[in-house]
Design a protein around this motif. Structure first.
Motif, short mmCIF file in Angstrom:
data_model
loop_
_atom_site.label_atom_id
_atom_site.label_comp_id
_atom_site.label_asym_id
_atom_site.label_seq_id
_atom_site.Cartn_x
_atom_site.Cartn_y
_atom_site.Cartn_z
N LEU A 50 41.08 -151.10 -153.21
CA LEU A 50 41.04 -152.24 -154.13
C LEU A 50 39.77 -153.02 -153.85
O LEU A 50 39.52 -153.42 -152.71
N VAL A 51 38.96 -153.21 -154.90
CA VAL A 51 37.66 -153.86 -154.71
C VAL A 51 37.61 -155.12 -155.56
O VAL A 51 37.63 -155.06 -156.80
N GLY A 52 37.56 -156.29 -154.89
CA GLY A 52 37.60 -157.56 -155.61
C GLY A 52 36.36 -158.39 -155.34
O GLY A 52 35.86 -158.45 -154.22
N GLY A 53 35.88 -159.05 -156.40
CA GLY A 53 34.75 -159.98 -156.25
C GLY A 53 35.17 -161.36 -156.73
O GLY A 53 35.75 -161.50 -157.81
N GLY A 54 34.94 -162.38 -155.90
CA GLY A 54 35.26 -163.76 -156.28
C GLY A 54 36.73 -163.90 -156.63
O GLY A 54 37.61 -163.40 -155.92
N LEU A 55 37.00 -164.57 -157.76
CA LEU A 55 38.40 -164.81 -158.14
C LEU A 55 39.09 -163.54 -158.62
O LEU A 55 40.29 -163.53 -158.87
N GLY A 56 38.32 -162.46 -158.75
CA GLY A 56 38.91 -161.15 -159.07
C GLY A 56 39.89 -160.70 -157.98
O GLY A 56 40.65 -159.76 -158.19
N ILE A 57 39.88 -161.38 -156.85
CA ILE A 57 40.84 -161.06 -155.80
C ILE A 57 42.27 -161.38 -156.26
O ILE A 57 43.24 -160.82 -155.74
N GLN A 84 34.02 -169.72 -150.01
CA GLN A 84 34.68 -169.24 -151.24
C GLN A 84 35.69 -168.13 -150.96
O GLN A 84 36.42 -167.73 -151.86
N LEU A 85 35.69 -167.63 -149.71
CA LEU A 85 36.64 -166.56 -149.38
C LEU A 85 38.03 -167.15 -149.17
O LEU A 85 38.17 -168.20 -148.54
N LEU A 86 39.03 -166.45 -149.62
CA LEU A 86 40.40 -166.85 -149.30
C LEU A 86 40.61 -166.72 -147.81
O LEU A 86 39.98 -165.88 -147.17
N SER A 87 41.53 -167.50 -147.30
CA SER A 87 41.86 -167.42 -145.88
C SER A 87 42.19 -165.98 -145.49
O SER A 87 43.00 -165.32 -146.14
N THR A 88 41.54 -165.49 -144.42
CA THR A 88 41.81 -164.11 -144.02
C THR A 88 43.20 -163.96 -143.42
O THR A 88 43.75 -162.87 -143.38
N VAL A 89 43.80 -165.10 -142.97
CA VAL A 89 45.17 -165.02 -142.45
C VAL A 89 46.08 -164.54 -143.57
O VAL A 89 46.87 -163.61 -143.43
N THR A 90 45.92 -165.15 -144.74
CA THR A 90 46.75 -164.75 -145.89
C THR A 90 46.52 -163.28 -146.20
O THR A 90 47.45 -162.55 -146.53
N ALA A 127 32.82 -159.20 -147.49
CA ALA A 127 31.37 -159.30 -147.67
C ALA A 127 31.07 -160.65 -148.30
O ALA A 127 31.87 -161.17 -149.08
N THR A 128 29.92 -161.22 -147.96
CA THR A 128 29.47 -162.44 -148.65
C THR A 128 28.01 -162.26 -149.03
O THR A 128 27.23 -161.62 -148.32
N ASP A 129 27.65 -162.88 -150.16
CA ASP A 129 26.27 -162.75 -150.66
C ASP A 129 25.28 -163.32 -149.65
O ASP A 129 24.16 -162.82 -149.52
N ASP A 130 25.68 -164.41 -148.94
CA ASP A 130 24.73 -165.06 -148.02
C ASP A 130 24.94 -164.64 -146.56
O ASP A 130 24.29 -165.19 -145.66
N GLY A 131 25.86 -163.74 -146.31
CA GLY A 131 26.07 -163.24 -144.94
C GLY A 131 26.83 -164.21 -144.04
O GLY A 131 26.94 -163.99 -142.85
N SER A 132 27.42 -165.27 -144.61
CA SER A 132 28.12 -166.26 -143.76
C SER A 132 29.46 -165.75 -143.24
O SER A 132 30.05 -166.35 -142.34
N ALA A 133 29.98 -164.67 -143.81
CA ALA A 133 31.18 -164.01 -143.26
C ALA A 133 31.13 -162.55 -143.66
O ALA A 133 30.69 -162.23 -144.76
N GLY A 134 31.57 -161.70 -142.75
CA GLY A 134 31.64 -160.27 -143.05
C GLY A 134 30.26 -159.66 -143.29
O GLY A 134 29.23 -160.16 -142.82
N HIS A 135 30.25 -158.59 -144.03
CA HIS A 135 29.00 -157.87 -144.35
C HIS A 135 28.09 -158.73 -145.22
O HIS A 135 28.58 -159.43 -146.13
#
Ligand SMILES: Cc1cc2nc3c(=O)[nH]c(=O)nc-3n(C[C@H](O)[C@H](O)[C@H](O)COP(=O)(O)OP(=O)(O)OC[C@H]3O[C@@H](n4cnc5c(N)ncnc54)[C@H](O)[C@@H]3O)c2cc1C
Ligand code: FES
Length: 267
Positions: free
Chosen positions: A114-121, A149-155, A166-174
């Protein structure tokens, strides 16, 4: 048996900030929770029944579902979504649903990607809940602009599925896009080729087109979830017509919002 559609007053049981400009709205509405499938959506409104302003109801995917509760993920982008984010627990909200045609997870698929971008999650989260109950391996590849903008990873990890961010600015993940995560995943899974792999995507159209092209190259079964401006949400006004299939107009609210990728982006 055909699915019933309900227009109900739902009770708001929780409103929670879950990311920047993003609120999770939990509604108690057993009639919809009982039968909604991943990928289906609801129309919310009238949001202000006394003034009918805004006039049109607003479409939102079901983000999660349990007991008699449906959860929605509301990105605050304009007047309607701002009003929704300001509702409080205990208030009522009109909701019509479940609507549209959801994801058709193929029986026997060995890998669910499942591949989601932004609110597509939003709809993919419910799909991940569903897939994690099936025997197949499920992976959720999720990209956003930045860590806020990422949803909580705990959830997300609560789902029990494999997760990559992944994040566009590299602030979390790839540092990059959800499509990169897909290429990385494919490189690490040499056995995942062909029709045994089901790929579902939702997010910005450019991202979905790139994901669909990768899926096509590897002969995966691919579905995409589209968005369109909607008025009725039930196939009556033709306001959400997106494209033609063999000369027939396709309405996002009725034939979709989930479509085989080949119908949207070509075979
Ligand atoms: C089937 C479906 C499922 C959706 N699921 C979700 C969801 O789970 N979470 C979520 O946050 N949003 C979802 N959306 C989008 C959501 O419906 C819109 O963001 C919302 O209606 C905007 O209302 P508004 O009054 O806040 O914005 P408006 O004031 O009406 O518009 C604000 C801005 O948003 C843009 N916009 C508004 N509606 C759409 C739309 N449908 N598609 C693309 N751009 C739009 C406008 O062009 C404008 O730039 C979904 C849309 C569809 C069709
Ligand atoms: S919104 Fe009316 S036909 Fe789709």
């Amino acid at each position: 048996m055909p699915m019933k559609r309900f227009h109900n007053r739902a009770k708001i049981v929780q409103v929670e900030d879950v990311a920047r400009d993003t609120v999770r709205l939990c509604l108690q509405v057993a009639e919809i929770a009982d039968q909604v499938e991943p990928g289906q959506f609801v129309m919310l409104g009238p949001l202000a029944p006394d003034s009918h302003d805004p006039f049109l109801n607003r479409p939102f995917s079901v983000h999660a579902c349990h007991d008699d509760i449906i959860e929605l993920l509301i990105g605050v982008v304009g007047r309607g979504s701002r009003m929704l984010s300001e509702f409080v627990p205990g208030q009522d909200l009109y909701v019509l649903g479940p609507l549209g045609s959801g994801f058709q997870v193929p029986a026997g698929a060995k890998h669910m990607v499942l591949v989601g971008g932004g609110l597509g999650i939003a709809p993919l989260f419910y799909l991940a809940q569903h897939c994690s109950r099936l025997a197949a391996k499920t992976v959720l590849l999720y990209g956003a602009g930045n860590s806020e903008q990422l949803l909580s990873t705990v959830t997300l990890t609560d789902l029990g599925v494999e997760l990559a961010l992944a994040t566009d600015d590299g602030s979390a993940g790839h540092h990059g896009h959800a499509g990169d995560l897909l290429l990385n995943w494919i490189a690490a899974q040499p056995e995942a080729r062909g029709r045994d792999t089901y790929l579902a995507t939702c997010g910005p159209e450019k991202m979905m087109a790139a994901v669909a092209a990768i899926g096509r190259e590897h002969d995966f079964q691919v579905e995409v979830s589209l968005e369109a401006r909607m008025a009725c949400g039930v196939g009556a006004c033709l306001g959400c017509t997106a494209f033609d299939v063999q000369g027939k107009a396709v309405r996002v609210c009725h034939e979709g919002p989930v479509f085989p990728a080949g119908e949207v982006f070509g075979p």
